[in-house]
Scaffold this motif. Structure first.
Motif, PDB file in Angstrom:
ATOM      1  N   ILE A   1       0.798  -1.080  -0.154  1.00 27.43           N
ATOM      2  CA  ILE A   1      -0.041   0.111  -0.075  1.00 27.43           C
ATOM      3  C   ILE A   1       0.848   1.240  -0.040  1.00 27.43           C
ATOM      4  O   ILE A   1       0.368   2.371  -0.570  1.00 27.43           O
ATOM      5  CB  ILE A   1      -1.112   0.033   1.308  1.00 27.43           C
ATOM      6  N   PHE A   2       2.014   1.243   0.806  1.00 24.02           N
ATOM      7  CA  PHE A   2       2.703   2.483   0.818  1.00 24.02           C
ATOM      8  C   PHE A   2       3.559   2.713  -0.412  1.00 24.02           C
ATOM      9  O   PHE A   2       3.772   3.874  -0.655  1.00 24.02           O
ATOM     10  CB  PHE A   2       3.520   2.488   2.106  1.00 24.02           C
ATOM     11  N   GLY A   3       3.962   1.764  -0.971  1.00 21.16           N
ATOM     12  CA  GLY A   3       4.861   1.756  -2.185  1.00 21.16           C
ATOM     13  C   GLY A   3       3.808   2.414  -3.339  1.00 21.16           C
ATOM     14  O   GLY A   3       4.048   3.459  -4.065  1.00 21.16           O
ATOM     15  N   VAL A   4       2.454   1.897  -3.372  1.00 23.35           N
ATOM     16  CA  VAL A   4       1.543   2.606  -4.294  1.00 23.35           C
ATOM     17  C   VAL A   4       1.227   3.819  -4.068  1.00 23.35           C
ATOM     18  O   VAL A   4       1.125   4.617  -4.981  1.00 23.35           O
ATOM     19  CB  VAL A   4       0.300   1.608  -4.193  1.00 23.35           C
ATOM     20  N   VAL A   5       1.080   4.287  -2.887  1.00 24.46           N
ATOM     21  CA  VAL A   5       0.757   5.872  -2.576  1.00 24.46           C
ATOM     22  C   VAL A   5       2.008   6.606  -2.976  1.00 24.46           C
ATOM     23  O   VAL A   5       1.694   7.659  -3.608  1.00 24.46           O
ATOM     24  CB  VAL A   5       0.375   5.757  -1.002  1.00 24.46           C
ATOM     25  N   CYS A   6       3.152   6.201  -2.581  1.00 25.38           N
ATOM     26  CA  CYS A   6       4.476   6.785  -3.363  1.00 25.38           C
ATOM     27  C   CYS A   6       4.170   7.292  -4.851  1.00 25.38           C
ATOM     28  O   CYS A   6       4.416   8.299  -5.319  1.00 25.38           O
ATOM     29  CB  CYS A   6       5.539   6.394  -2.976  1.00 25.38           C
ATOM     30  N   LEU A   7       3.763   6.343  -5.602  1.00 21.75           N
ATOM     31  CA  LEU A   7       3.584   6.154  -7.083  1.00 21.75           C
ATOM     32  C   LEU A   7       2.481   7.287  -7.571  1.00 21.75           C
ATOM     33  O   LEU A   7       2.481   7.870  -8.413  1.00 21.75           O
ATOM     34  CB  LEU A   7       3.475   4.761  -7.820  1.00 21.75           C
ATOM     35  N   ILE A   8       1.235   6.979  -6.760  1.00 18.98           N
ATOM     36  CA  ILE A   8       0.213   8.140  -6.854  1.00 18.98           C
ATOM     37  C   ILE A   8       0.786   9.556  -6.873  1.00 18.98           C
ATOM     38  O   ILE A   8       0.394  10.412  -7.468  1.00 18.98           O
ATOM     39  CB  ILE A   8      -0.959   7.852  -5.891  1.00 18.98           C
ATOM     40  N   ASN A   9       1.423   9.679  -5.699  1.00 18.09           N
ATOM     41  CA  ASN A   9       1.928  11.119  -5.492  1.00 18.09           C
ATOM     42  C   ASN A   9       3.003  11.713  -6.534  1.00 18.09           C
ATOM     43  O   ASN A   9       3.134  12.712  -7.103  1.00 18.09           O
ATOM     44  CB  ASN A   9       2.583  11.294  -4.004  1.00 18.09           C
ATOM     45  N   LEU A  10       3.860  10.519  -6.979  1.00 15.51           N
ATOM     46  CA  LEU A  10       4.811  10.789  -8.432  1.00 15.51           C
ATOM     47  C   LEU A  10       3.999  11.110  -9.434  1.00 15.51           C
ATOM     48  O   LEU A  10       4.444  12.200  -9.998  1.00 15.51           O
ATOM     49  CB  LEU A  10       5.399   9.334  -8.349  1.00 15.51           C
ATOM     50  N   ALA A  11       2.939  10.399  -9.651  1.00 15.09           N
ATOM     51  CA  ALA A  11       2.171  10.849 -10.963  1.00 15.09           C
ATOM     52  C   ALA A  11       1.695  12.190 -10.672  1.00 15.09           C
ATOM     53  O   ALA A  11       1.488  12.912 -11.674  1.00 15.09           O
ATOM     54  CB  ALA A  11       1.094   9.868 -10.898  1.00 15.09           C
TER      55      ALA A  11
ATOM     56  N   VAL B   1       9.906  14.930  -7.627  1.00 12.05           N
ATOM     57  CA  VAL B   1       9.583  13.715  -8.511  1.00 12.05           C
ATOM     58  C   VAL B   1      10.722  12.694  -8.383  1.00 12.05           C
ATOM     59  O   VAL B   1      10.216  11.451  -8.287  1.00 12.05           O
ATOM     60  CB  VAL B   1       9.439  14.239  -9.960  1.00 12.05           C
ATOM     61  N   ILE B   2      11.988  13.295  -8.460  1.00 12.28           N
ATOM     62  CA  ILE B   2      12.965  12.100  -8.417  1.00 12.28           C
ATOM     63  C   ILE B   2      13.273  11.506  -6.898  1.00 12.28           C
ATOM     64  O   ILE B   2      13.341  10.305  -6.801  1.00 12.28           O
ATOM     65  CB  ILE B   2      14.231  12.873  -8.716  1.00 12.28           C
TER      66      ILE B   2
END
Length: 396
Positions: free
Chosen positions: A267-277, A366-367
C-alpha cells in the motif's frame, strides 16, 4: 451518551484539520505585501504551522496523563480560533502572520492526534478503522469548503481568507455538547508495561512516512509560486487546487479500508507512485487541468497514507494500550515535521542542481518520490516476511 453523538463530535473536529492548507494559498499575496521578505520566510507562514503542530502534538500526548481528551480537544479549538483572529487586527509585520500560523498549527496539532486516539479509545477493530476513514473523508470535505471559501474571500481582500479559522468557535461548542466527559486519562498499568511506541515495525514505517512527507510537501509549499511564476492562474486557481487536494482526501477516507485489504503488502509503495504521478503532471504539461489533477492525486495519496498509518498503530505497537496515544501522535508528528523541513530540503537540493524556480522544485521532488516508492516496497516486503517468520516460529 450515544455512539452516534460521539461520532458527530469526532467528525466536527475533523472538518478543521485542513485549516493549515488555507495558509498555502495566501503565500503569494503575503510575498507581495512584504516584498523584502525572503521566500523561505514567506513559506514560514505556512511551514511554522507544521513545526508548531509537532510541538503541540508532543505536549498534547503528555497531557493525556493528567486530563481528559475532551478538555485537550477544546483547548485545540481555542488556539485555532486565536490564530485566525490575529491577522485580522495585526498586519504591520510578517511576524504577526508567522505567529498566526504557529497558533493555527498548534490548534491542529492538539486536535488531530488526540482525536485519532479518541477514536481508538471509544471504538475498536473494523469500527475504529471505519470511523477513522470516514473522519478523514469529512476532513477532506471540510477542507474543500473552507479552502474554497477562503479563496473567494481572498479574491476581494486577501486578509479576509483568515476568517475561515473562526469556524473553530462552533466546533468548540459541538465538542462541549457531543463528546462524553468520561474520557480516559492514560495511566501506566502492569498490563500496559512500557509506553514506547517505537517497535521495529513502527520505526521502519515512520522512516518511510518521513521520506514520503518531505517530497509530497512540495505541492502545497510551491503551488501559489508556480502559478505566479508561470502565469497559469491566480489565487483563485490556487484555492481551487488546494480545495481539490482536500477533495482527494474525501475519496481516500471513504475507500481506505477497501484499498488496505486489497494492497496490504504494498500500500505505501503504491501511495508513493500516486503522488509521483501527481507531481509529474505539471512537468509534462503545465495547465489548469494538470494543476488540479495533480492536487487531487496528491491529496488522495497523502490522506490514504495517513489513514492507513493511523489504522495500523495498535498493531504496530503490539496492542500496548499505553503506547497507542504516543504512537498515533508519532505518526502525525512525523508527517508534519517532515513537511515542515520539506521546503528547506527541497529548496537546497534545487539550487545545487537546477535554477531556483518553483518548477525546478517539482523536478527534485519527482526524483525523490520515485526513490521513496522503491524504499516503501522494500520495507513492506521485509515486514511481511518478518511477520510470516514470527508466526511460523510461534506455531512451532
Amino acid at each position: 451518551m450515544s455512539k452516534n453523538k460521539t461520532k458527530f463530535g469526532i467528525y466536527a473536529i475533523q472538518t478543521l484539520l485542513y485549516m493549515q492548507v488555507v495558509l498555502s494559498i495566501l503565500l503569494a499575496s503575503i510575498s507581495e505585501v512584504f516584498p523584502d521578505a525572503p521566500i523561505l520566510m514567506v513559506q514560514l507562514v505556512f511551514n511554522i504551522a507544521l513545526f508548531a503542530y509537532f510541538l503541540a502534538s508532543f505536549v498534547a500526548s503528555m497531557l493525556t496523563r493528567i486530563m481528559t481528551k475532551k478538555i485537550i480537544l477544546m483547548a485545540g479549538a481555542i488556539l485555532l480560533a486565536l490564530g485566525g483572529v490575529i491577522p485580522l487586527f495585526l498586519q504591520s509585520s510578517i511576524i504577526f502572520f508567522i505567529l498566526s500560523g504557529a497558533l493555527i498549527g498548534m490548534g491542529c496539532g492538539v486536535m488531530e492526534p488526540i482525536n485519532a486516539t479518541y477514536v481508538h479509545e471509544k471504538f475498536s477493530g473494523d469500527e475504529a478503522e471505519r470511523t477513522l476513514g470516514i473522519g478523514y473523508a469529512v476532513a477532506g470535505l471540510g477542507g474543500m469548503v473552507f479552502i474554497q471559501l477562503a479563496a473567494v474571500l481572498a479574491e476581494k481582500n486577501w486578509i479576509h481568507g483568515y476568517y475561515v479559522m473562526l469556524a473553530a468557535v462552533p466546533v468548540l461548542l459541538i465538542i462541549t455538547v457531543c463528546l462524553p466527559n468520561n474520557g480516559r486519562i492514560e495511566k501506566k498499568t502492569e498490563k500496559s508495561g512500557k509506553a514506547t511506541p517505537f517497535t521495529k515495525s513502527m520505526v521502519l514505517i515512520l522512516a518511510v512516512f518521513a521520506g514520503y512527507s518531505v517530497f509530497q510537501g512540495t505541492l502545497l509549499n510551491n503551488l501559489s509560486f508556480l502559478l505566479e511564476e508561470e502565469g497559469v492562474g491566480s489565487v483563485s486557481l490556487a484555492g481551487s487546487a488546494a480545495m481539490l487536494y482536500s477533495g482527494g482526501g474525501v475519496v481516500a477516507g471513504l475507500v481506505a479500508e477497501r484499498i488496505e485489504k486489497i494492497l496490504k503488502k504494498s500500500i505505501f509503495g503504491v501511495v508513493c507512485l500516486i503522488n509521483l504521478a501527481g507531481m509529474l503532471l505539471p512537468l509534462l504539461s503545465l495547465s489548469s487541468f494538470s494543476i488540479v489533477t495533480a492536487s487531487v492525486l496528491c491529496g488522495f495519496g497523502c490522506a490514504l497514507f495517513t489513514v492507513i498509518c493511523l489504522a495500523y498503530v495498535p498493531e504496530l505497537v503490539r496492542y500496548n494500550e499505553l503506547a497507542i496515544a504516543p504512537g498515533t501522535t508519532a505518526v502525525l508528528i512525523i508527517f508534519n515535521l517532515a513537511t515542515f523541513v520539506s521546503a528547506a530540503i527541497v529548496n537546497n537540493l534545487t539550487v545545487l542542481f537546477l535554477p531556483d524556480k518553483a518548477i525546478s522544485r517539482f523536478v527534485i521532488s519527482v526524483i525523490g518520490m520515485a526513490i521513496m516508492a522503491v524504499i516503501a516496497f522494500i520495507v513492506q516486503l521485509y515486514l511481511s516476511k518478518s511477520v510470516k517468520s514470527s508466526n511460523q516460529e510461534e506455531q512451532q
